[in-house]
Write a protein that holds these residues in place. Structure first.
Motif, PDB file in Angstrom:
ATOM      1  N   ILE A 282      -5.134   3.558  11.338  1.00 37.04           N
ATOM      2  CA  ILE A 282      -6.030   3.223  10.226  1.00 37.04           C
ATOM      3  C   ILE A 282      -5.513   1.994   9.479  1.00 37.04           C
ATOM      4  CG2 ILE A 282      -6.971   4.043   8.031  1.00 37.04           C
ATOM      5  CD1 ILE A 282      -6.741   6.917   9.232  1.00 37.04           C
ATOM      6  N   GLU A 283      -4.209   1.970   9.191  1.00 39.64           N
ATOM      7  CA  GLU A 283      -3.627   0.830   8.470  1.00 39.64           C
ATOM      8  C   GLU A 283      -3.791  -0.468   9.261  1.00 39.64           C
ATOM      9  OE1 GLU A 283      -0.022   3.095   6.018  1.00 39.64           O
ATOM     10  OE2 GLU A 283       0.344   2.273   8.026  1.00 39.64           O
ATOM     11  N   GLU A 284      -3.612  -0.391  10.568  1.00 43.63           N
ATOM     12  CA  GLU A 284      -3.759  -1.591  11.388  1.00 43.63           C
ATOM     13  C   GLU A 284      -5.200  -2.096  11.362  1.00 43.63           C
ATOM     14  OE1 GLU A 284      -2.712  -4.763  13.600  1.00 43.63           O
ATOM     15  OE2 GLU A 284      -1.345  -3.277  12.728  1.00 43.63           O
ATOM     16  N   GLU A 285      -6.155  -1.176  11.380  1.00 41.43           N
ATOM     17  CA  GLU A 285      -7.563  -1.574  11.325  1.00 41.43           C
ATOM     18  C   GLU A 285      -7.903  -2.199   9.982  1.00 41.43           C
ATOM     19  OE1 GLU A 285     -10.835  -2.641  12.854  1.00 41.43           O
ATOM     20  OE2 GLU A 285      -9.478  -1.402  14.065  1.00 41.43           O
ATOM     21  N   VAL A 286      -7.304  -1.685   8.910  1.00 39.65           N
ATOM     22  CA  VAL A 286      -7.524  -2.265   7.580  1.00 39.65           C
ATOM     23  C   VAL A 286      -7.026  -3.706   7.549  1.00 39.65           C
ATOM     24  CG1 VAL A 286      -6.813  -2.165   5.156  1.00 39.65           C
ATOM     25  CG2 VAL A 286      -7.499  -0.076   6.350  1.00 39.65           C
ATOM     26  N   ARG A 287      -5.834  -3.941   8.108  1.00 39.10           N
ATOM     27  CA  ARG A 287      -5.289  -5.300   8.131  1.00 39.10           C
ATOM     28  C   ARG A 287      -6.138  -6.231   9.011  1.00 39.10           C
ATOM     29  NH1 ARG A 287      -0.064  -2.620   8.025  1.00 39.10           N
ATOM     30  NH2 ARG A 287      -0.120  -2.452  10.290  1.00 39.10           N
ATOM     31  N   ARG A 288      -6.509  -5.715  10.178  1.00 38.31           N
ATOM     32  CA  ARG A 288      -7.256  -6.541  11.125  1.00 38.31           C
ATOM     33  C   ARG A 288      -8.617  -6.942  10.554  1.00 38.31           C
ATOM     34  NH1 ARG A 288      -7.244  -3.158  14.998  1.00 38.31           N
ATOM     35  NH2 ARG A 288      -5.341  -3.893  16.008  1.00 38.31           N
ATOM     36  N   GLY A 289      -9.290  -6.003   9.908  1.00 38.72           N
ATOM     37  CA  GLY A 289     -10.616  -6.285   9.369  1.00 38.72           C
ATOM     38  C   GLY A 289     -10.620  -6.762   7.938  1.00 38.72           C
ATOM     39  N   GLU A 290      -9.424  -6.842   7.317  1.00 36.67           N
ATOM     40  CA  GLU A 290      -9.284  -7.282   5.921  1.00 36.67           C
ATOM     41  C   GLU A 290     -10.203  -6.481   4.994  1.00 36.67           C
ATOM     42  OE1 GLU A 290      -9.931 -11.490   5.962  1.00 36.67           O
ATOM     43  OE2 GLU A 290      -7.927 -11.914   6.757  1.00 36.67           O
ATOM     44  N   TYR A 291     -10.207  -5.165   5.200  1.00 38.51           N
ATOM     45  CA  TYR A 291     -11.015  -4.291   4.357  1.00 38.51           C
ATOM     46  C   TYR A 291     -10.370  -4.121   2.986  1.00 38.51           C
ATOM     47  CZ  TYR A 291     -13.497  -2.949   8.627  1.00 38.51           C
ATOM     48  OH  TYR A 291     -14.246  -2.959   9.783  1.00 38.51           O
ATOM     49  N   LYS A 292     -11.187  -4.093   1.960  1.00 30.00           N
ATOM     50  CA  LYS A 292     -10.689  -3.893   0.601  1.00 30.00           C
ATOM     51  C   LYS A 292     -10.661  -2.388   0.300  1.00 30.00           C
ATOM     52  CE  LYS A 292     -12.442  -8.308  -1.182  1.00 30.00           C
ATOM     53  NZ  LYS A 292     -12.930  -8.801   0.124  1.00 30.00           N
ATOM     54  N   VAL A 293      -9.558  -1.767   0.706  1.00 27.75           N
ATOM     55  CA  VAL A 293      -9.383  -0.331   0.492  1.00 27.75           C
ATOM     56  C   VAL A 293      -7.926  -0.044   0.149  1.00 27.75           C
ATOM     57  CG1 VAL A 293     -11.230   0.332   2.091  1.00 27.75           C
ATOM     58  CG2 VAL A 293      -8.881   0.142   2.925  1.00 27.75           C
ATOM     59  N   GLU A 294      -7.716   1.116  -0.448  1.00 32.26           N
ATOM     60  CA  GLU A 294      -6.372   1.626  -0.692  1.00 32.26           C
ATOM     61  C   GLU A 294      -6.200   2.908   0.106  1.00 32.26           C
ATOM     62  OE1 GLU A 294      -5.758   2.268  -4.831  1.00 32.26           O
ATOM     63  OE2 GLU A 294      -6.592   0.322  -5.422  1.00 32.26           O
ATOM     64  N   ILE A 295      -5.047   3.036   0.772  1.00 32.98           N
ATOM     65  CA  ILE A 295      -4.746   4.231   1.559  1.00 32.98           C
ATOM     66  C   ILE A 295      -3.478   4.863   1.001  1.00 32.98           C
ATOM     67  CG2 ILE A 295      -4.227   5.142   3.846  1.00 32.98           C
ATOM     68  CD1 ILE A 295      -5.606   2.692   5.024  1.00 32.98           C
ATOM     69  N   GLU A 296      -3.559   6.142   0.713  1.00 32.25           N
ATOM     70  CA  GLU A 296      -2.404   6.870   0.182  1.00 32.25           C
ATOM     71  C   GLU A 296      -2.140   8.094   1.050  1.00 32.25           C
ATOM     72  OE1 GLU A 296      -0.837   8.863  -4.032  1.00 32.25           O
ATOM     73  OE2 GLU A 296      -2.884   8.078  -3.861  1.00 32.25           O
ATOM     74  N   ASN A 297      -0.912   8.208   1.520  1.00 30.84           N
ATOM     75  CA  ASN A 297      -0.511   9.378   2.309  1.00 30.84           C
ATOM     76  C   ASN A 297      -0.096  10.491   1.354  1.00 30.84           C
ATOM     77  OD1 ASN A 297       0.410  11.225   4.142  1.00 30.84           O
ATOM     78  ND2 ASN A 297       1.886   9.883   5.129  1.00 30.84           N
TER      79      ASN A 297
END
Length: 783
Positions: free
Chosen positions: A524-539
């Motif tokens: 998921i984190e890699e996809e966020v970086r690749r697509g430059e999505y404006k989201v926050e992910i918290e484990n």
């Protein structure tokens, strides 16, 4: 190049591999062969240093895991053609091997694969029937498991090309790559060099063996690896060996805990030392590996292995009169579960690892290799770890705890009269009746289970819906709803299965299995970086506890603690909401892996005891009780629920796995794997997941067992259990499409015996929501 230049003359590279042992060189070879043009391999001393150069050289076709068996098979075929490809003689031999067991218990050859090998007695008739001779004329008669193997290879080749910019900055100790320090740019720190990586496609691969801990620390990672002393001895010429016309196969003696093979005209002997005999190099863990260590060895200690050698001498008497001419005592590195860590590492961009092999690539699992591997195996050293749920102290004396991805989780609970503790067996053992009791508890009353090991992520932000629509093959659930969603690989395989809940507009909770936490989070984190999505992910995994409450009385009990209406009309299946139970804040999802009426209750870890106590107190009248993961597995199998890592994984597509309902090929978003899946659907597929009942005798399938038809292995089980409803074994299996129809008769091999199996219509037991739906329609559902 056969020999590395003293300097790269560059400080940039597309792909950097640290460590020139077997694994590092193999990575360089395969990446270059796959087309990468800028592969740099860094080695501190010389190729095959570290653990590789002193390996005993034993590789076999056999492995209990299907994928690793395929890798073994590929490796052997690769070694066979390397000499032709490189022009170098690699001393590659294929003369078979034998695994001896005086107890006649060798269940592992029954594990599924097209390379499945028979368990046969050592006899002239057996030898005559085999394509290769596993006969060991110097061995006392015993039970043999014929295998193919090869030994004595070494392959060294450095692959590199002109450097181009790539994309991460990682400091590397000069002691690790001393061959490449001249003319390499570096910062003010004299003991480090920087590989400046600017290109998006970089792979930073660490295959360092016993150096891996030190490199990991430099980028904030704790690689859980322990260096172990391994010894083996080589004898002088033995006349009986020299007189042989064919080379001896390898012997692996399970009870004696050693391996033995021919070395020139003598023998090579090595033990798999027990825990109390095994020596660890503790100072390397605390202080790091000495900078100058490369192809050095430890001081030998023959007294430590003499017990094993004496057993081997009894098995192979000519060993008694042989002289020892060489003793090898070198470091090998293991992870806690004796399995390697392979793949991209969560939390660090472009950092891949291939570490912790010890020597599994040559089939030495050290002290664990000679142990009998039981179904539901548990190992207890170092437990509990820091990952315990809020209920651990309350429950640990009441149940048999299991280890799940670092977490302690109840397998089954004790009652007066039960035989408690861990009693491993290939057949039904002390857990069998208590698990049946827990199964009945959930089906007829109500049960509570600790599900805290689930991986739990919070995703929010302006692009959260867009991100999840691209990640998942299912639609994005509406606010207050939950669904089962799958992330697919670009080739249309099942990368992961999660439950997705939209708690507030644009704010989601994603839940995955305990073993998939970092696996899924990294993707998921890699996809966020690749697509430059404006989201926050918290484990939220460690901060959040989870209780499952399931059974006919689940609603009745929880309603006593809630001010909100939990009726069917008000809180439907696959709905989620924030609420309070006994004044404790929870996120409640109406879902249960049991398939029965139930909720999963997500809450702060520090509230676990209070919440559990309130639920147990409220359910006294209804006869509430605990249940564990063994009963959960039986329940989910009866409902036909798939499990990631078993019925679905990166080798299976969702269509052959029977997951069509969760895959929305017609949704507008071009989710990852969509186009590949369309092609798969158009072309069709050669196998399907089927649902089997088996006629067995006190033994049940676990997964990876061979499925037979007309005398041939045609597939494999993926998971299995005893069905307490049907009073017979139940399993999922992959079989050819032409043999996948309901009613098809097959056989499943368990402990060397083929048992009758029949494909049935799934599920064996309808889920509670389905039963309620049929009842509302006036139909009589099956249970």
């Amino acid at each position: 190049q056969e020999t590395p230049s003293p300097s790269l003359g560059k400080d940039r590279a597309d792909t950097v591999i640290i460590g020139g042992g077997c694994v590092g060189v193999s990575l360089a070879y395969h990446l270059a062969k796959a087309g990468l043009k800028d592969v740099v391999l860094l080695e501190k001393s010389e190729l095959t240093a570290g653990s590789t150069w002193h390996a005993a050289g034993l590789t076999t076709y056999f492995h209990p895991g299907i994928n690793l068996k395929k890798i073994h098979s590929y490796s052997i075929k690769l070694y066979e053609k390397l000499e032709e490809e490189t022009g170098q003689h690699i001393a590659f031999y294929l003369e078979g091997s034998t695994t001896s067991s005086s107890s006649s218990i060798l269940p592992s050859p029954t594990v599924s694969t097209s390379l499945s090998l028979p368990q046969l007695p050592d006899s002239p008739e057996t030898h005559a029937s085999l394509d290769f001779p596993p006969s060991f004329p110097l061995l006392r008669p015993t039970l043999l498991d014929p295998e193919s193997r090869e030994r004595g290879w070494r392959y060294s080749k450095l692959l590199r090309a002109a450097a181009i910019p790539v994309n991460c900055i990682c400091p590397i100790p000069r002691s690790v790559c001393s061959d490449f320090t001249a003319d390499v740019g570096h910062d003010a720190e004299p003991n480090l060099l920087n590989l400046v990586c600017l290109h998006i496609s970089v792979l930073f691969l660490s295959s360092l063996g016993f150096w891996a801990r030190d490199i990991g620390k430099m980028i904030g990672l704790q690689h859980p690896l322990i260096p172990v002393h391994h010894q083996y001895v080589v004898t002088s010429t033995i006349p009986e060996v020299k007189a042989l016309k064919t080379e001896l196969p390898v012997i692996r003696d399970l009870e004696g805990s050693y391996y033995l093979r021919q070395e020139r005209d003598g023998l090579l002997f090595g033990p798999y030392e027990s825990e109390e005999k095994m020596k660890l190099q503790d100072s390397w863990v605390t202080n790091g590996v000495p900078p100058g260590f490369g192809k050095e060895l430890f001081e030998s200690d023959l007294d430590r292995i003499m017990e094993y050698m004496e057993i081997a001498m009894e098995m192979v008497p000519v060993l008694k009169k042989a002289d020892i001419v060489n003793t090898i005592a070198g470091p090998i590195t293991y992870s806690p579960d004796v399995l390697p860590m392979v793949g991209p590492h969560q939390g660090v961009r472009n950092y891949w690892v291939a570490i912790g092999f010890g020597m599994p690539w040559i089939l030495v699992l050290f002290c664990f290799f000679s142990l009998v591997g039981y179904p539901k195996e548990e190992r207890f050293a170092g437990r509990p770890t820091e990952r315990t749920s809020g209920l651990y102290d309350l429950l640990k004396s009441k149940c048999s705890m299991g280890f799940h991805a670092g977490w302690e989780q109840p397998h089954w609970f004790y009652k007066p009269g039960d035989e408690t503790g861990y009693k491993p067996s290939f057949r039904r053992t002390n857990w069998f009746d208590p698990v049946g009791r827990e199964y009945k508890q959930v089906m007829e009353k109500v049960g509570v289970i600790d599900l805290s090991p689930f991986g739990k992520f919070k995703v929010k932000g302006t692009d959260s819906v867009k991100l999840l629509d691209h990640l998942f093959a299912n639609v994005v659930p509406k606010v207050g709803s939950t669904n089962i969603s799958h992330m697919l690989t670009p080739r249309g395989k099942v990368y992961a299965e999660l439950t997705v809940s939209q708690l507030y507009p644009g704010e989601f909770m994603l839940v995955t299995g305990s073993g998939s936490e970092l696996h899924d989070l990294r993707w998921i984190e890699e996809e966020v970086r690749r697509g430059e999505y404006k989201v926050e992910i918290e484990n939220m995994t460690d901060e959040m506890g989870v209780l499952g409450v399931a059974g006919p009385y689940a609603r009745q009990i929880l309603q006593k603690l809630a001010s909100e209406d939990l009726s069917e009309d008000s809180f439907k299946f696959l709905q989620s909401r924030h609420m309070k139970l006994s004044d404790i804040a929870v996120t409640a999802i109406r879902i249960s892996y049991t398939g029965e009426l139930g909720w999963e209750l997500y809450h702060r870890k520090e509230d676990s005891v209070a919440l559990y106590s309130a639920i147990m107190e409220a359910g006294q009248k209804e006869g509430i009780d605990n249940f564990g993961t063994y009963a959960l597995n039986a329940l989910r199998l009866e409902k036909g629920f798939r499990a990631w890592g078993a019925e679905m994984n990166c080798d299976t597509n969702p269509l052959e796995a029977g997951l069509e309902y969760f895959v929305k090929l017609n949704k507008p978003a071009d989710f990852t794997g969509k186009q590949a899946l369309k092609q798969i659907k158009e072309k069709g597929f050669k196998r399907r997941l089927v649902y089997l009942t088996l006629e067995t005798d006190n033994v049940d399938p676990e997964g990876n067992e061979s499925v037979w038809h007309n005398g041939k292995v045609i597939g494999n089980t993926t998971s299995g259990s005893f069905s307490y409803r049907a009073q017979q074994s139940l399993a999922f299996a992959y079989v050819p499409t032409e043999l996948s129809k309901v009613g098809q008769k097959l056989e499943v091999e368990l402990l060397g015996k083929n048992y009758p199996a029949t494909i049935i219509q799934e599920p064996l037991v309808l889920t509670e929501p389905t039963r309620m739906h049929l009842q509302r329609k006036g139909e009589s559902p099956k249970i």
